[in-house]
Design a protein around this motif. Sequence first.
Motif: not given
Length: 175
Positions: A11-15, A44-46, A75-78, A88-95
Amino acid sequence: MPQPKYARESLVTMTEMVLPNDTNTLNNLMGGRLLHWMDICAAISAQKHSNRIVVTASVDNVSFSEPIKLGNIVTMQAKVTRGFNSSMEVNIEVWAEDIPAGTRVSTNRAFYTFVAVDQNGRPIEVPPVTPETEAEKDLYESALRRRQLRLVLAGRMKPHDAKELRALFGVAEEG
Ligand SMILES: CC(C)(COP(=O)(O)OP(=O)(O)OC[C@H]1O[C@@H](n2cnc3c(N)ncnc32)[C@H](O)[C@@H]1OP(=O)(O)O)[C@@H](O)C(=O)NCCC(=O)NCCS
């Protein structure tokens, strides 16, 4: 094969704050800038999952449903959903958050694929993912279908060999 790792370990959170240099003439965040930030966060998550140098192999479709405005906080969370062989597959969500207005909206989501490489740039094995939560288990299961779809679209897999997709669309196995 490397030892399995929990999905949460990647888990990576980037702002980021949207500054004038990040925007178009409408004062909205440029799509290319957002994709750049998403690429870094997902990479970074991968890296955390594989403990390797990674390269971006593909990005699934990204839609821009809501404009992100100058001054918004992005804010992004991967998190890695599944490890295959070297990919690897990475799911990333953005708010996007407007702090003075007290609003926070979901704006984007994407799946990135990264390949772990050795010092010579050759693909190298990655750990399998152990999903724990229901959401992680759903993403883990569906990752196989998304992998087949993107490999078919990239011309790296024959549609006939995409067994998970064939089952999904109710295409019967031949002979
Ligand atoms: C990604 C890359 C390492 C794959 O190398 P390759 O010689 O094709 O290696 P392989 O055929 O063994 O494939 C390696 C993995 O990549 C995956 N892959 C390759 N192309 C892919 C694509 N378009 N989408 C998703 N996965 C892909 C394969 O499925 C395989 O996954 P697996 O090992 O988990 O089964 C190579 O194409 C590369 O270096 N590309 C450039 C990466 C880069 O510069 N990225 C930044 C772009 S701006």
